[in-house]
Enzyme design. Structure first.
Site, PDB file in Angstrom:
ATOM      1  N   GLY A 104      13.773  -1.189  11.523  1.00 44.78           N
ATOM      2  CA  GLY A 104      14.720  -0.093  11.734  1.00 44.78           C
ATOM      3  C   GLY A 104      14.087   0.913  12.680  1.00 44.78           C
ATOM      4  O   GLY A 104      14.373   2.114  12.644  1.00 44.78           O
ATOM      5  N   ASP A 148      14.176  -3.965  15.216  1.00 45.72           N
ATOM      6  CA  ASP A 148      15.499  -3.402  14.934  1.00 45.72           C
ATOM      7  C   ASP A 148      16.528  -4.412  15.419  1.00 45.72           C
ATOM      8  O   ASP A 148      16.180  -5.381  16.110  1.00 45.72           O
ATOM      9  CB  ASP A 148      15.692  -2.044  15.643  1.00 45.72           C
ATOM     10  CG  ASP A 148      16.747  -1.160  14.963  1.00 45.72           C
ATOM     11  OD1 ASP A 148      17.917  -1.590  14.840  1.00 45.72           O
ATOM     12  OD2 ASP A 148      16.409  -0.031  14.559  1.00 45.72           O
ATOM     13  N   HIS A 185      14.649   9.414  -6.204  1.00 45.32           N
ATOM     14  CA  HIS A 185      14.951  10.098  -4.932  1.00 45.32           C
ATOM     15  C   HIS A 185      16.459  10.273  -4.739  1.00 45.32           C
ATOM     16  O   HIS A 185      17.049   9.717  -3.818  1.00 45.32           O
ATOM     17  CB  HIS A 185      14.328   9.335  -3.759  1.00 45.32           C
ATOM     18  CG  HIS A 185      14.613   9.985  -2.440  1.00 45.32           C
ATOM     19  ND1 HIS A 185      14.094  11.216  -2.088  1.00 45.32           N
ATOM     20  CD2 HIS A 185      15.395   9.615  -1.411  1.00 45.32           C
ATOM     21  CE1 HIS A 185      14.535  11.553  -0.902  1.00 45.32           C
ATOM     22  NE2 HIS A 185      15.337  10.601  -0.459  1.00 45.32           N
ATOM     23  N   ASP A 200      10.320  14.466  -0.704  1.00 46.11           N
ATOM     24  CA  ASP A 200      10.563  15.429  -1.793  1.00 46.11           C
ATOM     25  C   ASP A 200       9.328  16.296  -2.018  1.00 46.11           C
ATOM     26  O   ASP A 200       9.438  17.500  -2.267  1.00 46.11           O
ATOM     27  CB  ASP A 200      10.945  14.669  -3.072  1.00 46.11           C
ATOM     28  CG  ASP A 200      12.159  13.786  -2.853  1.00 46.11           C
ATOM     29  OD1 ASP A 200      13.137  14.269  -2.257  1.00 46.11           O
ATOM     30  OD2 ASP A 200      12.122  12.607  -3.247  1.00 46.11           O
ATOM     31  N   ARG A 219       8.960  18.707   0.985  1.00 48.59           N
ATOM     32  CA  ARG A 219       9.892  19.849   0.840  1.00 48.59           C
ATOM     33  C   ARG A 219       9.420  20.782  -0.267  1.00 48.59           C
ATOM     34  O   ARG A 219       9.445  22.016  -0.100  1.00 48.59           O
ATOM     35  CB  ARG A 219      11.293  19.322   0.477  1.00 48.59           C
ATOM     36  CG  ARG A 219      12.002  18.685   1.643  1.00 48.59           C
ATOM     37  CD  ARG A 219      13.383  18.191   1.211  1.00 48.59           C
ATOM     38  NE  ARG A 219      14.080  17.620   2.344  1.00 48.59           N
ATOM     39  CZ  ARG A 219      14.768  16.485   2.318  1.00 48.59           C
ATOM     40  NH1 ARG A 219      14.878  15.790   1.192  1.00 48.59           N
ATOM     41  NH2 ARG A 219      15.381  16.048   3.401  1.00 48.59           N
ATOM     42  N   ALA A 250      14.363   1.594  15.798  1.00 49.82           N
ATOM     43  CA  ALA A 250      15.083   2.286  16.879  1.00 49.82           C
ATOM     44  C   ALA A 250      15.960   3.414  16.345  1.00 49.82           C
ATOM     45  O   ALA A 250      16.676   4.070  17.114  1.00 49.82           O
ATOM     46  CB  ALA A 250      15.935   1.278  17.654  1.00 49.82           C
ATOM     47  N   SER A 304      14.783   3.204   3.042  1.00 52.20           N
ATOM     48  CA  SER A 304      16.249   3.066   3.067  1.00 52.20           C
ATOM     49  C   SER A 304      16.871   3.482   1.740  1.00 52.20           C
ATOM     50  O   SER A 304      16.426   3.050   0.673  1.00 52.20           O
ATOM     51  CB  SER A 304      16.634   1.608   3.345  1.00 52.20           C
ATOM     52  OG  SER A 304      15.868   1.082   4.403  1.00 52.20           O
ATOM     53  N   ILE A 361      14.985   7.897  12.112  1.00 51.56           N
ATOM     54  CA  ILE A 361      13.642   7.988  11.513  1.00 51.56           C
ATOM     55  C   ILE A 361      12.693   7.075  12.276  1.00 51.56           C
ATOM     56  O   ILE A 361      11.553   7.448  12.588  1.00 51.56           O
ATOM     57  CB  ILE A 361      13.668   7.552  10.018  1.00 51.56           C
ATOM     58  CG1 ILE A 361      14.531   8.499   9.201  1.00 51.56           C
ATOM     59  CG2 ILE A 361      12.257   7.487   9.454  1.00 51.56           C
ATOM     60  CD1 ILE A 361      14.852   7.988   7.798  1.00 51.56           C
TER      61      ILE A 361
HETATM   62  N1  LIG Z   1      13.465   7.937   1.445  1.00 52.08           N
HETATM   63  C1  LIG Z   1      13.794   9.074   2.006  1.00 52.08           C
HETATM   64  O1  LIG Z   1      13.268  10.126   1.654  1.00 52.08           O
HETATM   65  C2  LIG Z   1      14.796   9.128   3.105  1.00 52.08           C
HETATM   66  C3  LIG Z   1      15.567   8.039   3.390  1.00 52.08           C
HETATM   67  N2  LIG Z   1      16.478   8.067   4.417  1.00 52.08           N
HETATM   68  C4  LIG Z   1      17.254   6.855   4.656  1.00 52.08           C
HETATM   69  O2  LIG Z   1      16.683   6.120   5.738  1.00 52.08           O
HETATM   70  C5  LIG Z   1      17.690   5.272   6.309  1.00 52.08           C
HETATM   71  C6  LIG Z   1      17.672   5.378   7.828  1.00 52.08           C
HETATM   72  O3  LIG Z   1      18.044   6.660   8.259  1.00 52.08           O
HETATM   73  P1  LIG Z   1      18.144   7.000   9.820  1.00 52.08           P
HETATM   74  O4  LIG Z   1      16.965   6.512  10.543  1.00 52.08           O
HETATM   75  O5  LIG Z   1      18.502   8.421   9.920  1.00 52.08           O
HETATM   76  O6  LIG Z   1      19.412   6.100  10.245  1.00 52.08           O
HETATM   77  P2  LIG Z   1      19.793   5.590  11.698  1.00 52.08           P
HETATM   78  O7  LIG Z   1      21.171   5.059  11.607  1.00 52.08           O
HETATM   79  O8  LIG Z   1      19.485   6.614  12.709  1.00 52.08           O
HETATM   80  O9  LIG Z   1      18.774   4.383  11.929  1.00 52.08           O
HETATM   81  C7  LIG Z   1      18.808   3.242  11.151  1.00 52.08           C
HETATM   82  C8  LIG Z   1      18.340   2.084  12.010  1.00 52.08           C
HETATM   83  O10 LIG Z   1      18.396   0.904  11.212  1.00 52.08           O
HETATM   84  C9  LIG Z   1      18.808  -0.146  12.061  1.00 52.08           C
HETATM   85  N3  LIG Z   1      19.311  -1.278  11.308  1.00 52.08           N
HETATM   86  C10 LIG Z   1      20.530  -1.469  10.758  1.00 52.08           C
HETATM   87  N4  LIG Z   1      20.587  -2.686  10.200  1.00 52.08           N
HETATM   88  C11 LIG Z   1      19.382  -3.258  10.383  1.00 52.08           C
HETATM   89  C12 LIG Z   1      18.827  -4.511  10.037  1.00 52.08           C
HETATM   90  N5  LIG Z   1      19.532  -5.427   9.380  1.00 52.08           N
HETATM   91  N6  LIG Z   1      17.569  -4.762  10.399  1.00 52.08           N
HETATM   92  C13 LIG Z   1      16.834  -3.840  11.054  1.00 52.08           C
HETATM   93  N7  LIG Z   1      17.305  -2.643  11.426  1.00 52.08           N
HETATM   94  C14 LIG Z   1      18.566  -2.359  11.090  1.00 52.08           C
HETATM   95  C15 LIG Z   1      19.865   0.488  12.953  1.00 52.08           C
HETATM   96  O11 LIG Z   1      20.086  -0.304  14.101  1.00 52.08           O
HETATM   97  C16 LIG Z   1      19.242   1.833  13.237  1.00 52.08           C
HETATM   98  O12 LIG Z   1      18.458   1.795  14.417  1.00 52.08           O
HETATM   99  C17 LIG Z   1      19.014   5.718   5.681  1.00 52.08           C
HETATM  100  O13 LIG Z   1      19.359   4.814   4.659  1.00 52.08           O
HETATM  101  C18 LIG Z   1      18.682   7.076   5.098  1.00 52.08           C
HETATM  102  O14 LIG Z   1      19.509   7.426   4.026  1.00 52.08           O
HETATM  103  C19 LIG Z   1      16.630   9.173   5.204  1.00 52.08           C
HETATM  104  C20 LIG Z   1      15.865  10.288   4.976  1.00 52.08           C
HETATM  105  C21 LIG Z   1      14.942  10.384   3.882  1.00 52.08           C
HETATM  106  O1  LIG Z   2      19.690  13.064   2.003  1.00 45.92           O
HETATM  107  C1  LIG Z   2      19.737  11.965   2.586  1.00 45.92           C
HETATM  108  O2  LIG Z   2      20.723  11.243   2.630  1.00 45.92           O
HETATM  109  C2  LIG Z   2      18.476  11.485   3.215  1.00 45.92           C
HETATM  110  C3  LIG Z   2      17.366  11.635   2.256  1.00 45.92           C
HETATM  111  O3  LIG Z   2      17.138  10.823   1.394  1.00 45.92           O
HETATM  112  C4  LIG Z   2      16.661  12.919   2.258  1.00 45.92           C
HETATM  113  O4  LIG Z   2      16.730  13.690   3.238  1.00 45.92           O
HETATM  114  O5  LIG Z   2      15.987  13.199   1.262  1.00 45.92           O
END
Ligand SMILES: NC(=O)C1=CN([C@@H]2O[C@H](COP(=O)(O)OP(=O)(O)OC[C@H]3O[C@@H](n4cnc5c(N)ncnc54)[C@H](O)[C@@H]3O)[C@@H](O)[C@H]2O)C=CC1
Ligand SMILES: O=C([O-])CC(=O)C(=O)O
Length: 347
Positions: free
Chosen positions: A42, A68, A211, A184, A187, A44, A152, A47
């Protein structure tokens, strides 16, 4: 619609640009000896990109694989020009997943869709559960001994999904699977430091549970340096820490969720994993792992990370009445999220 053969040819052309020419590959690889091999799945995304940049800067990383389903040629070309030690290689699309994973020591997974305002993390389950399952099947096949960091969402369910996939494949080692709850803690340290008027780098707030919403349980009675809060401060801090993700989702107004602070948190956690793998003593962070701290099969607490992954899980420590009530709420919600993840793979 383009015919699929044309699309495949285009992907092959793009992929060819991700690697150095054959006669240069060995010489590039020599510069990479001694460190760890890390894959970002993921890479690209919102995050993935800053995380890839920060991982490239980490001196413990010798080889960085960026995978990705879109846009890795550009991200890889861009990041590979940074004059930091790690060699960077890009992989595009499902047909390159196995190459991306083979030989990796650490796999970080931020693949999947983020929230929009009004959504819960659980609303992402339908799409992200399948993505995490497929990626973990690849890990089980190509790098079953790798440490896996799951970012994710919903993490409370995607970590049980990963565990079930590894169990099915016969490769499950609970010490090597960690849900990333570091944001968490990041923050909590920031918001508590603001209230106390301290430098956030001096503050350590344990955040346990899971989370999402009420499952995020900051233990304000155990903050270091030792301090006390008024009931009003405790309500404010607990609410802000539990809803920090939503605060960002709303501020971004449809353009996604936390990406930059998450990349910072993810690299902090990945670095702890690499230091543990290297054999450093006393590497302790909070993470969502298979655990016997409560009656639930997964729970986030402080863990000590060593050469084999999670080598010690710390107990919750003394909780006050406010935290005990929070714990009961957290466990109730977590139980359902864990079961949902397990059922998704077992069904
Ligand atoms: N654990 C945590 O604290 C946090 C978790 N997240 C989660 O992280 C995830 C990603 O967030 P973002 O980067 O903002 O989203 P985004 O949409 O900007 O990036 C996600 C990437 O995953 C790729 N992707 C989709 N399907 C895929 C596959 N089968 N194989 C490989 N890559 C694939 C997409 O092409 C995209 O580049 C979300 O589920 C979000 O909720 C976000 C913030 C905090
Ligand atoms: O809130 C969201 O969806 C992304 C996340 O997990 C965080 O920022 O803690």
């Amino acid at each position: 619609m383009q015919p699929s053969s044309q699309v495949n040819q285009r992907i092959a052309r793009l992929a060819a640009h991700l690697q150095p020419p054959n006669d240069l590959q060995n010489c590039r690889a020599k510069g990479a000896s001694g460190g760890f091999k890390v894959a970002i799945l993921g890479a690209a995304g919102g995050i993935g990109q800053p995380l890839a940049m920060l991982m490239k800067m980490n001196p413990l990383v010798s080889l960085l694989h960026l995978y990705d389903v879109v846009n890795t040629p550009g991200v890889t070309a861009d990041i590979s020009h940074m004059d930091a030690a790690a060699v960077v290689r890009g992989f595009l699309g499902q047909q390159q997943l196995e190459d991306a994973l083979t030989g990796m020591d650490l796999v970080v997974i931020p693949a999947g869709v983020p929230r929009k305002p009004g959504m819960t993390r659980d609303d992402l389950f339908n799409i992200n559960a399948g993505i995490v399952k497929t990626l973990c099947e690849g890990i089980a096949k190509c790098c079953p001994k790798a440490i896996v960091n799951v970012i994710s969402n919903p993490v409370n369910s995607t970590v049980p999904i990963a565990a079930e996939v590894f169990k099915k494949a016969g490769t499950y080692d609970p010490k090597r699977l960690m849900g990333v709850t570091m944001l968490d803690v990041v923050r909590a340290n920031t918001f508590v430091a603001e209230v106390l008027g301290l430098d956030p780098r001096e503050v350590d707030v344990p955040v346990v549970g899971g989370h999402a919403g009420v499952t995020i349980l900051p233990l304000l009675s155990q903050v270091k340096p030792s301090c006390s809060f008024t009931p009003k401060e405790i309500d404010y801090l607990t609410d802000r820490i539990q809803n920090g993700g939503t605060e960002v989702v709303e501020a971004k107004a449809g353009a996604g969720s936390a990406t930059l602070s998450m990349a910072y948190a993810a690299v902090k956690f990945a670095d702890a994993c690499l230091r543990g793998l290297r054999g450093d003593a006393g590497v302790v962070q909070c993470a969502y792992v298979a655990s016997e701290v409560t009656e639930l099969p997964f729970f986030a607490t402080k863990v000590r990370i060593g050469r084999s992954g999670v080598e010690e899980i710390y107990p919750l420590g003394p909780l006050n009445e406010y935290e005990r009530a929070g714990l009961e709420k957290a466990k109730k919600e977590l139980a359902g999220s864990i079961q949902k993840g397990v059922s998704f793979v077992r069904k």
